[in-house]
Design an enzyme around this catalytic site. Sequence first.
Site, PDB file in Angstrom:
ATOM      1  N   HIS A  59       1.181  -1.327  -0.088  1.00 19.21           N
ATOM      2  CA  HIS A  59      -0.092  -0.097   0.273  1.00 19.21           C
ATOM      3  C   HIS A  59       0.537   1.570  -0.324  1.00 19.21           C
ATOM      4  O   HIS A  59       1.639   1.546   1.084  1.00 19.21           O
ATOM      5  CB  HIS A  59      -0.809   0.313   1.479  1.00 19.21           C
ATOM      6  N   HIS A  61       1.358   5.540  -2.405  1.00 15.69           N
ATOM      7  CA  HIS A  61       1.217   6.341  -3.319  1.00 15.69           C
ATOM      8  C   HIS A  61       2.240   6.802  -3.989  1.00 15.69           C
ATOM      9  O   HIS A  61       2.630   8.259  -3.539  1.00 15.69           O
ATOM     10  CB  HIS A  61      -0.112   7.521  -2.517  1.00 15.69           C
ATOM     11  N   GLN A 154      -9.443   9.096  -5.422  1.00 15.88           N
ATOM     12  CA  GLN A 154      -9.606   9.941  -4.304  1.00 15.88           C
ATOM     13  C   GLN A 154     -10.274  10.796  -4.152  1.00 15.88           C
ATOM     14  O   GLN A 154     -10.879  10.417  -2.992  1.00 15.88           O
ATOM     15  CB  GLN A 154      -7.907  10.997  -4.476  1.00 15.88           C
ATOM     16  N   HIS A 212      -9.505   1.507  -0.267  1.00 15.14           N
ATOM     17  CA  HIS A 212      -8.981   2.492   1.102  1.00 15.14           C
ATOM     18  C   HIS A 212     -10.411   2.672   2.324  1.00 15.14           C
ATOM     19  O   HIS A 212     -12.273   2.414   1.187  1.00 15.14           O
ATOM     20  CB  HIS A 212      -9.004   4.068   0.573  1.00 15.14           C
ATOM     21  N   GLU A 215     -11.173   4.695   6.457  1.00 18.62           N
ATOM     22  CA  GLU A 215      -9.625   5.198   7.120  1.00 18.62           C
ATOM     23  C   GLU A 215     -10.590   6.578   8.110  1.00 18.62           C
ATOM     24  O   GLU A 215     -10.521   7.561   7.648  1.00 18.62           O
ATOM     25  CB  GLU A 215      -8.809   6.208   6.428  1.00 18.62           C
ATOM     26  N   ASP A 311       2.579   2.987   2.843  1.00 21.49           N
ATOM     27  CA  ASP A 311       0.866   3.926   2.356  1.00 21.49           C
ATOM     28  C   ASP A 311       2.077   5.909   1.478  1.00 21.49           C
ATOM     29  O   ASP A 311       1.795   5.804   0.896  1.00 21.49           O
ATOM     30  CB  ASP A 311       0.974   4.335   3.639  1.00 21.49           C
ATOM     31  N   TRP A 317       0.138  13.688   3.470  1.00 21.75           N
ATOM     32  CA  TRP A 317      -0.147  13.338   4.231  1.00 21.75           C
ATOM     33  C   TRP A 317       0.537  12.979   5.870  1.00 21.75           C
ATOM     34  O   TRP A 317       0.823  12.893   6.604  1.00 21.75           O
ATOM     35  CB  TRP A 317      -0.669  12.292   4.098  1.00 21.75           C
TER      36      TRP A 317
END
Length: 427
Positions: A59, A61, A154, A212, A215, A311, A317
């Site tokens: 996982h 991005h 997203q 996802h 979350e 992630d 983030w």
Amino acid sequence: MLDLLIINASLPDGRTGMSIAVLNGKITEVVDGPIAGVQALETVDAGGYLLSPHFVDPHFHMDATLSYGLPRVNESGTLLEGIAVWGELKPSLKAEAIIERALTYCDWAVAKGLLAIRSHVDTSDASLLAVDALLEVKKQVAPYIDLQLVAFPQDGVLRSQGGVENLKRALDKGVDVVGGIPHFERTMAEGTASVRLLCEIAAERGLLTDMHCDESDDPLSRHIETLAFEAQRLGLQGRVNGSHCTSMHSMDNYYVSKLLPLIAESGVSVIANPLINITLQGRHDTYPKRRGMTRVPELMAAGVNVAFGHDCVMDPWYGMGSGDMLEVAHMGLHVAQMTSQKGIRDCFDAVTVNAAKVMHLDNYGIAPGCDASFVLLQARDGVEAIRLRANRLKVWKKGQLLAQTPEVVASLTVAHRPTQTAFFKVS
């Protein structure tokens, strides 16, 4: 003649003094002790250190990686501000910049023994700029990293204009996995509808699914239940994953006692992201603050395949990270309080074999017939590897050496003590 022979290696299952023979990129033998009467072009003495199958990040991005500070820093540290910052950055994104940042991250990954990555790629932008960029990256890194891409809406597949069409176009271009974000749809009902729709798309196309899921700190965010149901309804057992599932941390125990068997029965796997879950969750709490990470040991005990993902690395983030899956496992065992010897070994599995199962990697492991893709760690077992976030001495992909780092040993000038230390416990 063998291409490579590794001797005196320890393996994650506890075996020591092992020899591993490699020919044409494949492991041909794994033997206790020396292999008599064989020659090799190269022989490596592991010195009792741990030879592990390469690390796997299920996982990530990659379209956002190394963009920290562009166009600004996420000052609140929340998930929603991170999404807002990413939305501000998207209009100025250039394919060349995405590709260069992603390739740089892949360099870091190789050095850390991370040779398989599942990356979500944002499909909310009708231009599919990030999709095209990461498809190019996938092609460029194919000789040394297995990069699996997830079509990730997203902004919500139903919430954003053209969301379904954009996602389908990304899949048509060659993106591997169907993604989703049901908790970010406008209502709970829309979230449920998105799970159903996306699972149907995956079933029609014969693709894997990775959403996802929940979350959130909201205990009533229960899309993992819908995901498990749809996996069974559509015959997708073993092909579906729920990522994050952080709302489970806040759910009441009675509901979870029903939920865990449902997830196990459905064959849905779960990915926790310890570094990010402990950072983003509980932001609205004063004290006591929730840890936020999903119920990892309970899921494992129920028979669910649980893996850990990185992630984010230096993106809107999360401003930290270096591609080190042992750092992920280290955080995971702390957040989940998995400090028993078995618990720590389970955390090592969460960034190796369990993650490989999520990605459906073929020929993974250290056994005859598997690819000779492994990492020699400056540690004697998985527990020690996590404790030290062990140095990667050598990294191989199908028998070819990709990266190496000298042994880390600190020199000391302390009276009446040894002249060096490597942080190992005295036997």
